[in-house]
Design an enzyme around this catalytic site. Structure first.
Site, PDB file in Angstrom:
ATOM      1  N   ASP A   2      -1.522  -2.275  -3.882  1.00 51.04           N
ATOM      2  CA  ASP A   2      -1.597  -2.613  -2.440  1.00 51.04           C
ATOM      3  C   ASP A   2      -0.882  -1.289  -1.384  1.00 51.04           C
ATOM      4  OD1 ASP A   2       1.152  -2.575  -4.300  1.00 51.04           O
ATOM      5  OD2 ASP A   2       2.132  -3.779  -2.445  1.00 51.04           O
ATOM      6  N   GLU A  37       3.314  -3.962  -5.140  1.00 52.21           N
ATOM      7  CA  GLU A  37       4.519  -2.922  -4.787  1.00 52.21           C
ATOM      8  C   GLU A  37       5.224  -2.611  -4.037  1.00 52.21           C
ATOM      9  OE1 GLU A  37       6.665   0.796  -5.390  1.00 52.21           O
ATOM     10  OE2 GLU A  37       4.741   0.323  -4.204  1.00 52.21           O
TER      11      GLU A  37
END
Length: 380
Positions: A72, A138
């Site tokens: 991400d 994250e």
């Protein structure tokens, strides 16, 4: 230009062009899993809530080296502020790989995959095992990503001796800094209660701003610890302070303050909480505290992993690396709870989370070589 790209840059292009804004993965992990399965990894998908994760492993008994990272990326910000569109990946005329995630951390993911493919081809019967722990959570809340996967690994007593996290650790030149630990992060929302009233009649009210100000000043001036050889002193910062109704003639009824500790191994969660409570009590406040622990501090001492990483950086770049615990938190804090030696090693972090994120394209090939040589030193 695509025809002249190195294997690492080809994969980096393929990952960066996918708009995987947290917690969306956009097929990045599927691409990585296919590549790993093709060179003998057993791949396990771990979708938790809306988050895509996977765990992959190749090898047998013996020490386990894990590569960890995230697919991400943070939101782009205003598109018209970018020199090139954030997912229209390219290498510009200055040799910079441009695009959201180039530094944080799709460049590292590409380097990891290509390095492992090469290592497995060169050392098919390597000792121990290689694993991957990859998440799409994250940059967001980080509750259903690495943290949750680590708990599953703990439940089944999965072994992780060493872990390289691909966070962009370098500051000016590739490999000049690696992270061998991180400070802990302890947040808190403080509510101080007063009594609402008219500003012309303060004796009939209790102003929480006036009441809280001396206590907040004392908290801000407090020396929490002196740090140590690996960590700077613990810091206390107020990040939000809110009170008032918006009217100029009303004494507010409560105040909310949000603060954060970045703490070293010289302090504990319980110790910091007790000291905050003691200061607030000393000032006679009517208050409520809501604590939120993001992660404990961790430290990897010089040893097999740090030595192998440092030697590989020296061999590839000619420079000596500096271990550091500075900066924010990372998913390394979750992995370290397994007793794992954790080192963060990735490209230069000068443009992470910024408009026009970019890294020197050639650095990713150097990073691939550093990862490869580290595997040779630990597992060949």
């Amino acid at each position: 230009m695509t025809a002249t790209l190195t294997p690492t840059l080809e994969l980096a292009f393929d990952l960066i062009r996918r708009p995987s804004v947290t917690p969306v993965d956009e097929g990045c992990q599927e691409l990585m899993m296919r590549r790993l399965a093709a060179c003998g990894f057993e791949v396990e998908r771990m979708r938790i809530e809306e988050v895509e994760n996977f765990w992959a492993k190749r090898g047998g008994d013996g020490p386990v080296l894990c590569f960890a990272g995230h697919t991400d990326v943070v939101p782009t910000g205003p598109l018209d502020a970018w020199q090139y569109q954030p997912f229209d990946v390219r290498v510009d005329e200055e040799g910079m790989l441009c695009g959201r995630g180039a530094a944080d951390m799709k460049g590292s993911l590409a380097s990891m995959i290509v390095a492992v493919e090469r290592f497995v081809a060169d050392y098919p019967n390597h000792r121990g095992a290689i694993s991957f722990l990859i998440t799409s959570d994250e940059e967001g809340p980080a509750q259903h990503g690495t943290k949750a996967v680590v708990e599953r690994l703990r439940e089944r007593s999965e072994r992780l001796d060493w872990c390289i996290v691909g966070e962009p650790s370098s500051t000016t030149l590739l490999g000049d800094v690696v992270k061998n630990g991180r400070r802990g992060s302890l947040g808190c929302t403080l509510t101080v209660y007063g009594k609402q009233g008219h500003v012309a009649y303060p004796h009939l009210a209790k102003n929480p701003i006036h009441l809280a100000a001396p206590a907040l000043a004392e908290l801000a001036a407090e020396h929490w610890d002196h740090g140590n050889d690996y960590f700077p002193p613990t810091s206390f910062q107020v990040s939000n302070l809110n009170s008032g109704t918006g009217a100029t003639n009303v004494i507010p009824g409560e105040l909310k303050a949000v603060f954060n500790f970045r703490f070293s191994t010289e302090s504990t969660v319980e110790g910091l909480q007790q000291r905050v409570t003691a200061i607030l009590d000393k000032h006679g406040l009517d208050y409520h505290l809501e604590w939120a622990l993001s992660g404990l501090p961790f430290l990897t001492q010089p040893g097999e992993l740090l030595d192998a990483v440092a030697a590989s950086i020296k061999n590839v770049t000619g420079r000596d690396t500096t271990p550091s615990t500075s900066g924010g938190t990372s998913d390394g804090r979750f992995i370290a709870t397994l007793g794992t030696q954790v080192v963060e090693l990735g490209p230069v972090n000068a443009t992470i989370h910024q408009i026009n994120e970019r890294v020197l394209a050639s650095d990713l090939d150097l990073l691939t070589e550093v990862y490869y040589q580290t595997m040779v030193k630990l597992l060949a």
